[in-house]
Design a protein around this motif. Structure first.
Motif, PDB file in Angstrom:
ATOM      1  N   VAL A   1     -12.560   0.667   2.890  1.00  0.00           N
ATOM      2  CA  VAL A   1     -12.408   2.088   3.177  1.00  0.00           C
ATOM      3  C   VAL A   1     -13.195   2.866   2.132  1.00  0.00           C
ATOM      4  N   LEU A   2     -13.825   3.945   2.566  1.00  0.00           N
ATOM      5  CA  LEU A   2     -14.524   4.822   1.641  1.00  0.00           C
ATOM      6  C   LEU A   2     -13.528   5.864   1.156  1.00  0.00           C
ATOM      7  N   ALA A   3     -13.059   5.702  -0.069  1.00  0.00           N
ATOM      8  CA  ALA A   3     -12.011   6.578  -0.593  1.00  0.00           C
ATOM      9  C   ALA A   3     -12.394   7.024  -2.011  1.00  0.00           C
ATOM     10  N   SER A   4     -11.690   6.506  -3.014  1.00  0.00           N
ATOM     11  CA  SER A   4     -11.957   6.942  -4.388  1.00  0.00           C
ATOM     12  C   SER A   4     -12.856   5.975  -5.156  1.00  0.00           C
ATOM     13  N   LYS A   5     -13.136   4.798  -4.579  1.00  0.00           N
ATOM     14  CA  LYS A   5     -13.949   3.787  -5.252  1.00  0.00           C
ATOM     15  C   LYS A   5     -15.246   3.551  -4.480  1.00  0.00           C
ATOM     16  N   ARG A   6     -16.269   3.151  -5.231  1.00  0.00           N
ATOM     17  CA  ARG A   6     -17.531   2.797  -4.587  1.00  0.00           C
ATOM     18  C   ARG A   6     -17.338   1.618  -3.647  1.00  0.00           C
ATOM     19  N   LEU A   7     -18.107   1.604  -2.574  1.00  0.00           N
ATOM     20  CA  LEU A   7     -18.143   0.424  -1.723  1.00  0.00           C
ATOM     21  C   LEU A   7     -18.743  -0.734  -2.528  1.00  0.00           C
ATOM     22  N   PRO A   8     -18.318  -1.982  -2.280  1.00  0.00           N
ATOM     23  CA  PRO A   8     -18.720  -3.105  -3.134  1.00  0.00           C
ATOM     24  C   PRO A   8     -20.128  -3.638  -2.847  1.00  0.00           C
ATOM     25  N   TYR A   9     -21.100  -2.720  -2.869  1.00  0.00           N
ATOM     26  CA  TYR A   9     -22.487  -3.078  -2.616  1.00  0.00           C
ATOM     27  C   TYR A   9     -23.362  -2.428  -3.680  1.00  0.00           C
ATOM     28  N   PRO A  10     -24.524  -2.994  -3.963  1.00  0.00           N
ATOM     29  CA  PRO A  10     -25.407  -2.406  -4.981  1.00  0.00           C
ATOM     30  C   PRO A  10     -26.099  -1.160  -4.454  1.00  0.00           C
ATOM     31  N   SER A  11     -26.776  -0.461  -5.330  1.00  0.00           N
ATOM     32  CA  SER A  11     -27.563   0.694  -4.906  1.00  0.00           C
ATOM     33  C   SER A  11     -28.753   0.225  -4.086  1.00  0.00           C
ATOM     34  N   ARG A  12     -29.249   1.133  -3.223  1.00  0.00           N
ATOM     35  CA  ARG A  12     -30.440   0.860  -2.419  1.00  0.00           C
ATOM     36  C   ARG A  12     -30.310  -0.428  -1.617  1.00  0.00           C
TER      37      ARG A  12
ATOM     38  N   LYS B   1     -15.167   3.997  -9.942  1.00  0.00           N
ATOM     39  CA  LYS B   1     -14.767   5.296  -9.394  1.00  0.00           C
ATOM     40  C   LYS B   1     -15.979   6.053  -8.863  1.00  0.00           C
ATOM     41  N   ILE B   2     -15.814   6.684  -7.709  1.00  0.00           N
ATOM     42  CA  ILE B   2     -16.862   7.531  -7.148  1.00  0.00           C
ATOM     43  C   ILE B   2     -16.871   8.861  -7.914  1.00  0.00           C
ATOM     44  N   GLU B   3     -18.044   9.230  -8.392  1.00  0.00           N
ATOM     45  CA  GLU B   3     -18.196  10.507  -9.103  1.00  0.00           C
ATOM     46  C   GLU B   3     -18.856  11.526  -8.178  1.00  0.00           C
ATOM     47  N   THR B   4     -18.537  12.790  -8.390  1.00  0.00           N
ATOM     48  CA  THR B   4     -19.146  13.853  -7.576  1.00  0.00           C
ATOM     49  C   THR B   4     -20.487  14.247  -8.186  1.00  0.00           C
ATOM     50  N   CYS B   5     -21.387  13.291  -8.187  1.00  0.00           N
ATOM     51  CA  CYS B   5     -22.729  13.515  -8.702  1.00  0.00           C
ATOM     52  C   CYS B   5     -23.694  12.652  -7.899  1.00  0.00           C
ATOM     53  N   LEU B   6     -24.959  12.956  -7.993  1.00  0.00           N
ATOM     54  CA  LEU B   6     -25.988  12.265  -7.218  1.00  0.00           C
ATOM     55  C   LEU B   6     -26.600  11.141  -8.058  1.00  0.00           C
ATOM     56  N   THR B   7     -26.468   9.904  -7.562  1.00  0.00           N
ATOM     57  CA  THR B   7     -27.031   8.762  -8.283  1.00  0.00           C
ATOM     58  C   THR B   7     -28.556   8.840  -8.235  1.00  0.00           C
ATOM     59  N   PRO B   8     -29.206   8.929  -9.392  1.00  0.00           N
ATOM     60  CA  PRO B   8     -30.668   9.070  -9.376  1.00  0.00           C
ATOM     61  C   PRO B   8     -31.364   7.786  -8.954  1.00  0.00           C
ATOM     62  N   LEU B   9     -32.438   7.934  -8.207  1.00  0.00           N
ATOM     63  CA  LEU B   9     -33.278   6.788  -7.874  1.00  0.00           C
ATOM     64  C   LEU B   9     -34.130   6.423  -9.090  1.00  0.00           C
TER      65      LEU B   9
ATOM     66  N   SER C   1       0.809  -1.214   0.000  1.00  0.00           N
ATOM     67  CA  SER C   1       0.000   0.000   0.000  1.00  0.00           C
ATOM     68  C   SER C   1       0.848   1.272   0.000  1.00  0.00           C
ATOM     69  N   LEU C   2       2.049   1.184   0.521  1.00  0.00           N
ATOM     70  CA  LEU C   2       2.913   2.373   0.590  1.00  0.00           C
ATOM     71  C   LEU C   2       3.337   2.868  -0.786  1.00  0.00           C
ATOM     72  N   LYS C   3       3.156   2.046  -1.815  1.00  0.00           N
ATOM     73  CA  LYS C   3       3.537   2.441  -3.172  1.00  0.00           C
ATOM     74  C   LYS C   3       2.497   3.349  -3.826  1.00  0.00           C
ATOM     75  N   PHE C   4       1.322   3.489  -3.182  1.00  0.00           N
ATOM     76  CA  PHE C   4       0.216   4.185  -3.832  1.00  0.00           C
ATOM     77  C   PHE C   4      -0.035   5.544  -3.182  1.00  0.00           C
ATOM     78  N   PRO C   5      -0.676   6.462  -3.920  1.00  0.00           N
ATOM     79  CA  PRO C   5      -0.889   7.832  -3.421  1.00  0.00           C
ATOM     80  C   PRO C   5      -1.725   7.864  -2.148  1.00  0.00           C
ATOM     81  N   ARG C   6      -1.451   8.849  -1.335  1.00  0.00           N
ATOM     82  CA  ARG C   6      -2.212   9.012  -0.090  1.00  0.00           C
ATOM     83  C   ARG C   6      -3.410   9.931  -0.280  1.00  0.00           C
ATOM     84  N   ASP C   7      -3.488  10.541  -1.420  1.00  0.00           N
ATOM     85  CA  ASP C   7      -4.617  11.414  -1.713  1.00  0.00           C
ATOM     86  C   ASP C   7      -5.916  10.619  -1.675  1.00  0.00           C
ATOM     87  N   ARG C   8      -6.901  11.102  -0.957  1.00  0.00           N
ATOM     88  CA  ARG C   8      -8.220  10.463  -0.819  1.00  0.00           C
ATOM     89  C   ARG C   8      -8.109   9.038  -0.295  1.00  0.00           C
ATOM     90  N   LEU C   9      -7.059   8.763   0.484  1.00  0.00           N
ATOM     91  CA  LEU C   9      -6.859   7.446   1.104  1.00  0.00           C
ATOM     92  C   LEU C   9      -6.745   6.314   0.080  1.00  0.00           C
TER      93      LEU C   9
END
Length: 639
Positions: free
Chosen positions: A294-305, A410-418, A140-148
């Motif tokens: 960890v909640l960082a730059s990728k979505r958690l591995p679960y579906p919506s809702r 990748k987590i986007e800075t947008c709101l996932t529509p229902l 893990s030390l080889k990877f950026p610390r930005d956004r964990l």
């Protein structure tokens, strides 16, 4: 699911003439003598065969499938009532021992792999006893610390994969049985005292001789998780079955999740692998569902809702339809605690204002703030939210995408529509039944026709299928029906969750995995049933510690991953995450299971192949296995 087809008709177990002797044979005395000799030899061979069968316990049925497909390579194919043998095979009708035996006082050391195997897998060095391949602290030390980012999954390359068996630490014991395990764990199983020092004031965990005790304390619930959950229950209804699945991030030793279980609420707890060693490992030893994450730059591995309730302290996380988000700790109630938190009033006020603004921009409604707890509620649909977005444009709605796609996404800075609705009172995606009716009701994703190829009829048929399969499993492994033998269970290819649903009355929990390579993504259906799970590619390691699971179920995994990755790597991963004396049930085509059994033998598992529940004519078979008990010796292995 493919239907198994019967093979060609088997040859008879012994020679049977199919034509009368010719006239030439009849008048030739030499040939007549040979014929008489052949008949006598055949008779004597048959007599010896029947005598051997009688010695081994009565009449034996020769399996047509084993005669055609298994050949002499398979040591033993067990039918529940009879034993199938093949010419040249080693006969062995000794049943598998599924019961647990060993305690920390058993000095068994390393169990040697028996001689004569084509390949063996030696024990790994003791330094790998807590190895988590995709969360390796050194890598893990080889990877950026930005956004964990460095704390996210980073799996080893193919050439870096270990080809050895991860050892249990010396003195490893079978965990305490649930519910006692909620409060106690053996020190030898997780030999780390760091949290007993770092979190001593917060009462997370205590060290008492040869064991740890979990008083139920937490950073923000000094009076215990039980009392804290009671306080939440005074603000929202935790008893009517509307809240069934919950997620806890930065979970510590998962006391919040542990005490939710007694309320029929099923949690998923997660925390990163960081300086607070073994948080998730402690949770799993306690018998609480947990994963490294960890909640960082990728979505958690679960579906919506997916979740009805989300809980966190000092963080923001996504959660499910019509759900509640519970925040305790800074900055909530900062006016009382700001001095103790060693932060300024202005700083804490700014932080809470920021949280309030973000929640408002996501169209969440602040339900209540009382004492140390604040609760927001997600809307049931986005009809009103879309109108508000004409004024408050940020964040915008995400463009068209699959909201259930959550494997390295990748987590986007947008709101996932229902999902779209036609009325302001309609629940986006469909209304869920309350627990326990939710388990067997047709899930909304299926009733609305959004899961390709899965109809209500398919769902109901699958539910009945797994009830009969679980019944059959329990006739092979009688420990599966005994409360306390198993607690943490993994289903590696869960489909609609039928395996887990059929165990719902047992004191177990099942982590339902939907492989990312599966043809249909059904994890959302599993959550709509009130069960839990995650996405996973079995070409990579799972985000969990060694010795997580008491029992692993794998349905058609090796057929799914044929030509995708190595069979031995999947089996080595299964060995890593299975406890000593843990059990396995592997369903697959018989040709696959023959190969699996060879590797299982090299892993020193005690295993047998048994017939399909529908009988010996099915090509699909089952391999039942038990991982042997062995630990690293005192001081580790010699180099």
């Amino acid at each position: 699911m493919q239907l198994a087809m019967p093979g060609p008709s088997p040859p008879p177990p012994y020679y049977t003439p199919i034509s009368k002797p010719s006239a030439t044979t009849a008048i030739n005395p030499w040939k007549r003598t040979k014929l008489y000799s052949l008949v006598i030899i055949t008779f004597l061979c048959s007599l010896c065969y029947l005598f051997g069968v009688w010695q081994h316990g009565g009449a034996t049925t020769i399996s047509s499938t084993s005669s055609n497909f298994l050949g002499p390579t398979l040591p033993c194919v067990l039918n529940i009532n009879t034993t199938n043998t093949t010419t040249g095979a080693t006969f062995n009708n000794k049943p598998l021992d599924f019961s647990s035996h060993h305690s920390a006082d058993d000095d068994l050391g390393e169990s040697a792999v028996s001689e004569g195997k084509a390949k063996t897998y030696p024990p790994c060095d003791v330094k790998y006893s807590e190895y988590t391949p995709c969360e390796d602290p050194k890598r893990s030390l080889k990877f950026p610390r930005d956004r964990l980012t460095y704390r996210e999954r980073h799996c080893p390359e193919k050439g870096e994969l270990l080809k050895c068996r991860v050892p249990a630490p010396y003195g490893y014991k079978n965990p305490f049985k649930w519910p006692l395990s909620r409060d106690l764990a053996w020190f030898a199983n997780v030999p780390h005292k760091e949290l007993t020092v770092e979190k001593a004031v917060q009462n997370w965990i205590r060290y008492e001789g040869d064991r740890f005790r979990f008083p139920g304390g937490g950073t923000m619930f000094p009076h215990g998780a039980d009392a804290y959950i009671d306080d939440i229950g005074k603000l929202i209804n935790l008893k009517d079955g509307s809240i069934r699945t919950a997620i806890d991030t930065g979970c510590g030793v998962a006391s919040w999740g542990a005490y939710l279980l007694s309320r029929n609420i099923l949690p998923v707890s997660f925390a990163p692998r960081d300086s607070h060693k073994a948080q998730v490992q402690f949770a799993l030893e306690r018998g609480v569902p947990a994963l490294i994450g960890v909640l960082a730059s990728k979505r958690l591995p679960y579906p919506s809702r997916a979740f009805d309730m989300a809980h966190c302290s000092r963080c923001l996380i996504p959660w499910g339809q019509n759900g509640y988000w519970i925040l305790s700790g800074p900055p909530i109630r900062w006016r009382k605690y700001w001095k103790g938190w060693q932060r300024t009033r202005e700083d804490l006020n700014e932080e809470q204002t920021g949280i309030e603004n973000v929640a408002r921009s996501l169209c969440w409604k602040k339900l209540i703030e009382k004492d140390d707890i604040a609760i927001w509620q997600k809307p049931t649909n986005h009809m009103l939210c879309k109108k508000l977005k004409k004024v408050h444009k940020n964040p915008t709605f995400c463009p068209a995408q699959d909201p259930d796609n959550a494997w390295y996404t990748k987590i986007e800075t947008c709101l996932t529509p229902l999902p779209e609705v036609s009325d302001i009172k309609e629940i986006a995606g469909g209304k869920l039944e309350k627990w326990p009716k939710r388990l067997n009701a047709i899930p909304p994703r299926i009733s609305r026709g959004t899961v390709n190829g899965v109809t209500p009829e398919v769902f109901q048929k699958d539910s009945q299928l797994w009830k009969s399969r679980i019944s059959y499993y329990k006739t092979v492994n009688n420990q599966l029906g005994q409360a306390g033998r198993y607690r943490n269970i993994l289903d590696m290819n869960a489909y609609l969750g039928g395996f887990a649903a059929s165990l719902i009355n047992d004191p177990v929990w099942v982590m339902n995995v939907i492989p990312v390579e599966a043809k249909v993504n059904t994890l959302g259906v599993i959550y709509e049933r009130g069960l839990i799970g995650t996405y996973q590619s079995w070409c990579e390691a799972m985000s969990t510690y060694p010795r997580t699971y008491d029992l692993i179920h794998a349905d058609s995994i090796f057929t799914l991953y044929k030509d995708r990755c190595e069979m031995e790597d999947i089996l080595l991963e299964m060995d890593r995450i299975l406890r000593p004396e843990g059990s396995l049930i592997i369903r697959d085509d018989v040709d696959m299971l023959v190969k699996v059994k060879k590797i299982a033998d090299a892993l020193n598992w005690d295993s047998q192949i048994v017939d399909h529940e529908d009988g010996p004519l099915e090509r699909q078979k089952l391999l039942f296995a038990v991982k042997s008990y062995w630990t690293a010796p005192v001081g580790g292995f010699s180099s």
